[in-house]
Each structure stands twice: as structure tokens, then as C-alpha cells.
Design a protein around this motif. Structure first.
Motif, PDB file in Angstrom:
ATOM      1  N   UNK A 188       0.814  -1.222   0.000  1.00 28.16           N
ATOM      2  CA  UNK A 188       0.000   0.000   0.000  1.00 28.16           C
ATOM      3  C   UNK A 188       0.847   1.272   0.000  1.00 28.16           C
ATOM      4  N   UNK A 189       2.173   1.120  -0.042  1.00 29.88           N
ATOM      5  CA  UNK A 189       3.056   2.282  -0.130  1.00 29.88           C
ATOM      6  C   UNK A 189       3.589   2.783   1.193  1.00 29.88           C
ATOM      7  N   UNK A 190       3.334   2.064   2.275  1.00 27.11           N
ATOM      8  CA  UNK A 190       3.853   2.470   3.579  1.00 27.11           C
ATOM      9  C   UNK A 190       5.243   1.869   3.803  1.00 27.11           C
ATOM     10  N   UNK A 191       5.913   2.326   4.860  1.00 29.83           N
ATOM     11  CA  UNK A 191       7.287   1.886   5.138  1.00 29.83           C
ATOM     12  C   UNK A 191       7.376   1.290   6.543  1.00 29.83           C
ATOM     13  N   UNK A 192       6.939   0.049   6.682  1.00 31.56           N
ATOM     14  CA  UNK A 192       7.009  -0.582   8.002  1.00 31.56           C
ATOM     15  C   UNK A 192       8.422  -1.079   8.306  1.00 31.56           C
ATOM     16  N   UNK A 193       8.812  -0.971   9.567  1.00 31.12           N
ATOM     17  CA  UNK A 193      10.096  -1.484  10.024  1.00 31.12           C
ATOM     18  C   UNK A 193       9.866  -2.376  11.239  1.00 31.12           C
ATOM     19  N   UNK A 194      10.416  -3.596  11.181  1.00 26.98           N
ATOM     20  CA  UNK A 194      10.306  -4.530  12.299  1.00 26.98           C
ATOM     21  C   UNK A 194      11.510  -4.361  13.215  1.00 26.98           C
ATOM     22  N   UNK A 195      11.256  -4.231  14.502  1.00 28.50           N
ATOM     23  CA  UNK A 195      12.296  -4.242  15.519  1.00 28.50           C
ATOM     24  C   UNK A 195      12.081  -5.488  16.355  1.00 28.50           C
ATOM     25  N   UNK A 196      12.924  -6.495  16.153  1.00 29.21           N
ATOM     26  CA  UNK A 196      12.739  -7.820  16.740  1.00 29.21           C
ATOM     27  C   UNK A 196      14.006  -8.269  17.455  1.00 29.21           C
ATOM     28  N   UNK A 219      16.123 -10.305  16.645  1.00 27.71           N
ATOM     29  CA  UNK A 219      17.222 -10.554  15.713  1.00 27.71           C
ATOM     30  C   UNK A 219      18.263  -9.441  15.740  1.00 27.71           C
ATOM     31  N   UNK A 220      17.858  -8.230  16.117  1.00 29.36           N
ATOM     32  CA  UNK A 220      18.771  -7.091  16.097  1.00 29.36           C
ATOM     33  C   UNK A 220      19.370  -6.787  17.465  1.00 29.36           C
ATOM     34  N   UNK A 221      19.153  -7.681  18.430  1.00 34.82           N
ATOM     35  CA  UNK A 221      19.606  -7.426  19.788  1.00 34.82           C
ATOM     36  C   UNK A 221      20.278  -8.679  20.362  1.00 34.82           C
ATOM     37  N   UNK A 249      17.474  -4.464  26.236  1.00 39.15           N
ATOM     38  CA  UNK A 249      17.468  -3.842  24.907  1.00 39.15           C
ATOM     39  C   UNK A 249      17.202  -2.348  24.882  1.00 39.15           C
ATOM     40  N   UNK A 250      16.934  -1.712  26.041  1.00 40.05           N
ATOM     41  CA  UNK A 250      16.382  -0.358  26.013  1.00 40.05           C
ATOM     42  C   UNK A 250      17.250   0.638  25.243  1.00 40.05           C
ATOM     43  N   UNK A 251      18.527   0.729  25.578  1.00 46.30           N
ATOM     44  CA  UNK A 251      19.366   1.767  24.971  1.00 46.30           C
ATOM     45  C   UNK A 251      19.455   1.609  23.456  1.00 46.30           C
ATOM     46  N   UNK A 252      19.668   0.385  23.020  1.00 44.01           N
ATOM     47  CA  UNK A 252      19.788   0.175  21.577  1.00 44.01           C
ATOM     48  C   UNK A 252      18.445   0.397  20.877  1.00 44.01           C
ATOM     49  N   UNK A 253      17.365  -0.057  21.510  1.00 45.44           N
ATOM     50  CA  UNK A 253      16.046   0.154  20.916  1.00 45.44           C
ATOM     51  C   UNK A 253      15.734   1.644  20.839  1.00 45.44           C
ATOM     52  N   UNK A 254      16.051   2.388  21.885  1.00 50.49           N
ATOM     53  CA  UNK A 254      15.804   3.830  21.877  1.00 50.49           C
ATOM     54  C   UNK A 254      16.575   4.515  20.759  1.00 50.49           C
ATOM     55  N   UNK A 255      17.834   4.100  20.566  1.00 52.49           N
ATOM     56  CA  UNK A 255      18.643   4.687  19.492  1.00 52.49           C
ATOM     57  C   UNK A 255      18.037   4.372  18.128  1.00 52.49           C
ATOM     58  N   UNK A 256      17.552   3.136  17.953  1.00 49.83           N
ATOM     59  CA  UNK A 256      16.946   2.749  16.680  1.00 49.83           C
ATOM     60  C   UNK A 256      15.682   3.563  16.415  1.00 49.83           C
ATOM     61  N   UNK A 257      14.860   3.730  17.422  1.00 49.54           N
ATOM     62  CA  UNK A 257      13.620   4.477  17.240  1.00 49.54           C
ATOM     63  C   UNK A 257      13.892   5.961  17.020  1.00 49.54           C
ATOM     64  N   UNK A 258      14.888   6.509  17.721  1.00 47.42           N
ATOM     65  CA  UNK A 258      15.265   7.903  17.493  1.00 47.42           C
ATOM     66  C   UNK A 258      15.686   8.115  16.043  1.00 47.42           C
TER      67      UNK A 258
END
Length: 346
Positions: free
Chosen positions: A35-43, A45-47, A64-73
Motif C-alpha cells: 500500500x506504499x507504507x514503510x514498516x520497520x520490524x524491531x525484533x 534478531x537485532x539485539x 534492549x532499552x538503549x539500543x532500541x531507543x537509538x533505533x527508534x530515534x
């Protein structure tokens, strides 16, 4: 929502796991992208992660907090959806609250009943924690009216509906002949179960029945060895996916869904799309999907449900499955999201 959205989906459940949560998120990702959106999975696998006790195939992110926060920022999404209540879900919830960002959650799994079945912890304690977890969300998505009613009765608020779909091209009726594989050598009728082999799935209620024909189990999990040893007459085929799984569905005479704790049951839709009637207990999930005598049978006596389901025409089952689509389900998901004002990320 017509504009292209940058959507962050945080989930503790992801590949290589095979379950309803992973399939739901995966198909939703596909539909969002189409549909043209840009979903990103944070799972996980990245931690950095460890194996979940009793479920080694499930990985749990460690601190995972610090790394997840950096990814979301860095991602600066237009919307954040927290799919699970595990370590990543907890970290994402903390992140959103600290930054004053709106977010949505989903209630995919009846953890209180699962934890009670495995460890004996009273369900009221787990529900109290889940109520706290979801209380900060702008919306909590659930799949069925029965689950919504149950959660509302337990004090959950701001509940929105997010249904499910099925791939009716892959899962479809196929020619029925007794000589055709994959059940050519098995006595009929073939009673099929597909799903994880775990205590919360209540598979013993199916395998302990004295049924004519054959009982076939497809899937894997912590109960595999125990069930195989206790029920030697049953046929255990292990985990199957894709075309192999679709052929197994279509070759069965009835699909048996013994779970008492699922919130939906994607395998029910896959069976119906394959033209196979479903027998189940009258509990949340099955009673929201199945129509008695039309697509399946519900009974507190699972044997009686199976006997009635076997009489249902396969065409009716296929017609019922065609009412569910992943596109419609994803449109529901999108309408439930709460957008983050741009200024909050600048």
C-alpha cells in the motif's frame, strides 16, 4: 490514512518462530508495503538475546532499552505499534512514555492462561500486569468480539478490533481422491491438527479420542516427544510450511482445533480456505470464526463436534474463508494507529 507512513512495529515474536503472531505481523508488513507504507520490524534478531525457558526457538532480547531507543530515534516513525509484551515490548513502552509519544499495542496471546498451565501462577496476577502494560496505549488491538468482551470485563480500556486474513490462493480446495498423497496410505477419515505442540494447545483432548480413521499432527514444540510416546497410533509429520502444508490441509477430512486459550486461530481460516470443516470447543476464537453447521461444529464434547463437522459440505467452508482478507485486516490496523506529531521527534 492515505499518506505514506513510516511505521515502527516492535515485536518479541519473529522469525525463525512459526506461530500466529509471526504470520499476522508478516502478512501485515506485506500489505503495508504493497500500500506504499514503510514498516520497520524491531525484533530480537537485532539485539543480544537468550533462549526462552522451555521454548528454545524463542529468543528474548537482553537489556534492549538503549539500543532500541537509538533505533527508534533514528527511525523517527510516524507511528509506533508494540505487538508483544516481552522484553522489547516493555522497552518500547518505556521509551514512548519517557518521550511522551503515543503508541498502540496488540493482545495476541492469552499469556495468563499459558502461564497458569505451565507454572500454576494465578491468572488474576498475570492479567493485572497485562492491564498495567496496555493501560498506557492509545489503543489495544484484539482480533475478536469474544476477546474484546473478556478484556473489557477485566478492566482493559481503549480496545479496537483488528481481524485476521488468509491467503486463499495458497490455501485452497484440491481434488479429493483416496489414492492421492499425502494421506494415500491412511484410513479415512483423516482428522488433522496443525499448530505448536505445547501444553496450552490442549492437544491431548484430540489425541485421547477414540476416533475412526486417522489422527494426524503437523507441527513441533516442547511436547512433541511426549505426545508421540503417549499416542503411538497418531501420525506425527513435524513442521510443514508453504505448499507442503497447503496440500496437507486440503487432503484432510476434518480439522480439529482443541485449544481453549487462543485469541483467534489462523489455522482455522487456513483449513476453511482449503475446504475443510473445523471441529472445536465453544470458546473465544473458534466461536467468533465458525458458524455451526456451515463451516464447523462447536461442542464441549470434542468427539461430537468432529462427528457433526464431518457432515459439512466443503464448498461452504471455502465460502466462509473468503470473508476474511489480509487487505481488510491491514486497513483495520492502519485505522487504529495513532500518529506521532512531527514536532515530538524534532
Amino acid at each position: 490514512m492515505s499518506a505514506s507512513l513510516n511505521i515502527a512495529i516492535v515485536t518479541d515474536a519473529w522469525a525463525p518462530q512459526t506461530n500466529g503472531v509471526v504470520r499476522t505481523i508478516g502478512r501485515t508488513m506485506d500489505e503495508l508495503t504493497a500500500a506504499g507504507h514503510r514498516p520497520t520490524i524491531l525484533s530480537p534478531q537485532s539485539f543480544r538475546s537468550v533462549a526462552c525457558p522451555t521454548y528454545p526457538e524463542i529468543r528474548l532480547a537482553v537489556f534492549p532499552y538503549r539500543r532500541l531507543a537509538a533505533r527508534l530515534d533514528a527511525l523517527a516513525p510516524n507511528a509506533i505499534h508494540i505487538a508483544t509484551e516481552g522484553p522489547l515490548g516493555i522497552a518500547a513502552r518505556r521509551y514512548c512514555i519517557r518521550r511522551g509519544l503515543p503508541f498502540t499495542t496488540a493482545y495476541h496471546t492469552r499469556f495468563p492462561e499459558y502461564v497458569a498451565a505451565r507454572f500454576g501462577l494465578p491468572v488474576r496476577l498475570t492479567y493485572a500486569w497485562l492491564r498495567y502494560f496496555h493501560s498506557a496505549a492509545q489503543a489495544t488491538m484484539v482480533a475478536t468480539p469474544s476477546i474484546e468482551a473478556d478484556l473489557r470485563a477485566r478492566g482493559f480500556q481503549r480496545i479496537k478490533r483488528w481481524s485476521r486474513g488468509v491467503d486463499t490462493r495458497q490455501f485452497r480446495p484440491r481434488p479429493q481422491t483416496n489414492a492421492a498423497p499425502p494421506f494415500a496410505d491412511l484410513p479415512r477419515p483423516v482428522h488433522l491438527y496443525v499448530g505448536r505442540l505445547a501444553v496450552e494447545k490442549n492437544i491431548e483432548a484430540f489425541l485421547a479420542l477414540d476416533l475412526p480413521g486417522s489422527q494426524v499432527v503437523v507441527g513441533d514444540g516442547p511436547q512433541h516427544a511426549d505426545l508421540k510416546a503417549r499416542f503411538p497410533k497418531a501420525v506425527f509429520l513435524g513442521q510443514k510450511v508453504g505448499e507442503d502444508l497447503a496440500q496437507l490441509y486440503a487432503a484432510a477430512d476434518v480439522f480439529v482445533f482443541p485449544s481453549l486459550t487462543d485469541t483467534f486461530g489462523l489455522v482455522i481460516l487456513e483449513a476453511l480456505a482449503s475446504g475443510v470443516p473445523v471441529a472445536a470447543f465453544p470458546v473465544a476464537g473458534p466461536k467468533d470464526i465458525l458458524q455451526e453447521g456451515v463451516s464447523g461444529a462447536l461442542d464441549r464434547d470434542l468427539g461430537r463436534a468432529i462427528a457433526r463437522a464431518l457432515k459439512i459440505p466443503r464448498k461452504q467452508c471455502r465460502n466462509e474463508a473468503e470473508r476474511f482478507s489480509w487487505r481488510a485486516a491491514t486497513e483495520q490496523f492502519l485505522s487504529n494507529l495513532v500518529l506521532i506529531p512531527v514536532r515530538l521527534f524534532t
